[in-house]
Write a protein that holds these residues in place. Structure first.
Motif, PDB file in Angstrom:
ATOM      1  N   CYS A   8       0.880  -1.170   0.000  1.00 50.39           N
ATOM      2  CA  CYS A   8       0.000   0.000   0.000  1.00 50.39           C
ATOM      3  C   CYS A   8       0.917   1.220   0.000  1.00 50.39           C
ATOM      4  O   CYS A   8       2.143   1.083   0.010  1.00 50.39           O
ATOM      5  CB  CYS A   8      -0.897   0.025   1.248  1.00 50.39           C
ATOM      6  N   ARG A   9       0.324   2.390   0.002  1.00 48.16           N
ATOM      7  CA  ARG A   9       1.123   3.604   0.165  1.00 48.16           C
ATOM      8  C   ARG A   9       1.375   3.825   1.658  1.00 48.16           C
ATOM      9  O   ARG A   9       0.548   3.440   2.490  1.00 48.16           O
ATOM     10  CB  ARG A   9       0.391   4.809  -0.419  1.00 48.16           C
ATOM     11  N   LEU A  10       2.490   4.455   1.967  1.00 47.65           N
ATOM     12  CA  LEU A  10       2.786   4.714   3.385  1.00 47.65           C
ATOM     13  C   LEU A  10       1.653   5.505   4.029  1.00 47.65           C
ATOM     14  O   LEU A  10       1.236   5.225   5.148  1.00 47.65           O
ATOM     15  CB  LEU A  10       4.112   5.480   3.516  1.00 47.65           C
ATOM     16  N   ASP A  11       1.109   6.486   3.311  1.00 48.04           N
ATOM     17  CA  ASP A  11       0.077   7.323   3.934  1.00 48.04           C
ATOM     18  C   ASP A  11      -1.276   6.614   4.047  1.00 48.04           C
ATOM     19  O   ASP A  11      -2.221   7.179   4.579  1.00 48.04           O
ATOM     20  CB  ASP A  11      -0.034   8.688   3.243  1.00 48.04           C
ATOM     21  N   GLU A  12      -1.362   5.392   3.567  1.00 46.60           N
ATOM     22  CA  GLU A  12      -2.584   4.610   3.793  1.00 46.60           C
ATOM     23  C   GLU A  12      -2.545   3.873   5.139  1.00 46.60           C
ATOM     24  O   GLU A  12      -3.538   3.272   5.540  1.00 46.60           O
ATOM     25  CB  GLU A  12      -2.786   3.593   2.665  1.00 46.60           C
ATOM     26  N   ILE A  13      -1.393   3.871   5.784  1.00 48.34           N
ATOM     27  CA  ILE A  13      -1.314   3.296   7.131  1.00 48.34           C
ATOM     28  C   ILE A  13      -1.375   4.464   8.107  1.00 48.34           C
ATOM     29  O   ILE A  13      -0.583   5.392   7.994  1.00 48.34           O
ATOM     30  CB  ILE A  13       0.003   2.513   7.359  1.00 48.34           C
ATOM     31  N   VAL A  99       4.907   1.107   0.484  1.00 49.73           N
ATOM     32  CA  VAL A  99       5.412   0.145   1.459  1.00 49.73           C
ATOM     33  C   VAL A  99       5.575  -1.203   0.760  1.00 49.73           C
ATOM     34  O   VAL A  99       4.649  -1.684   0.103  1.00 49.73           O
ATOM     35  CB  VAL A  99       4.426   0.006   2.639  1.00 49.73           C
ATOM     36  N   GLU A 100       6.756  -1.768   0.903  1.00 50.44           N
ATOM     37  CA  GLU A 100       7.039  -3.065   0.289  1.00 50.44           C
ATOM     38  C   GLU A 100       7.430  -4.069   1.369  1.00 50.44           C
ATOM     39  O   GLU A 100       8.211  -3.755   2.269  1.00 50.44           O
ATOM     40  CB  GLU A 100       8.172  -2.949  -0.731  1.00 50.44           C
ATOM     41  N   LEU A 101       6.882  -5.269   1.253  1.00 46.89           N
ATOM     42  CA  LEU A 101       7.072  -6.305   2.256  1.00 46.89           C
ATOM     43  C   LEU A 101       7.633  -7.553   1.584  1.00 46.89           C
ATOM     44  O   LEU A 101       7.277  -7.874   0.460  1.00 46.89           O
ATOM     45  CB  LEU A 101       5.696  -6.624   2.858  1.00 46.89           C
ATOM     46  N   ASP A 102       8.491  -8.241   2.320  1.00 41.95           N
ATOM     47  CA  ASP A 102       8.935  -9.567   1.906  1.00 41.95           C
ATOM     48  C   ASP A 102       8.389 -10.538   2.961  1.00 41.95           C
ATOM     49  O   ASP A 102       8.697 -10.397   4.144  1.00 41.95           O
ATOM     50  CB  ASP A 102      10.459  -9.627   1.854  1.00 41.95           C
TER      51      ASP A 102
END
Ligand code: FES
Length: 108
Positions: A8-13, A99-102
């Protein structure tokens, strides 16, 4: 080899909040955004009795479990003294506001 997935975008959290990444047949991942915009990803299951850490209260770089208030360091995925326990951590980063997650856990 990292497998980054855009979440998601950082500002969506919400600041001092989190977003849950659901996984089929595996523990969900809670992605936290701290007040300083650092992000951390932990398994969404408290080491005490499985409370949803994503619904906990974030302060500094720690989260308090919503069920019984155990505090966990977001960086280390460890309970703060006097409690004991640890929770799985996952690599997460912010690239160009995304935001990127592994989902491969970081070795303890
Ligand atoms: S389940 Fe988290 S403190 Fe008890």
């Amino acid at each position: 080899m990292m497998h980054w997935q855009a979440i998601c975008r950082l500002d969506e959290i919400p600041l001092r909040g989190s977003r849950v990444v659901k996984r089929e047949g595996e523990v969900d991942i809670a992605v936290f955004r701290c007040a300083d915009d650092r992000v951390f990803a932990l398994a969404d299951r408290c080491p005490h009795k499985g409370g949803p850490l994503s619904q906990g209260i974030v302060s500094g770089h720690k989260v308090s479990c919503p069920l019984h208030g155990m505090q966990l360091g977001l960086e280390e995925g460890r309970a703060l003294e006097p409690d004991e326990g640890c929770v799985g951590r996952f690599p997460v980063r912010v690239v160009d506001g995304r935001v990127e997650l592994d989902t491969t856990p970081i070795a303890p």
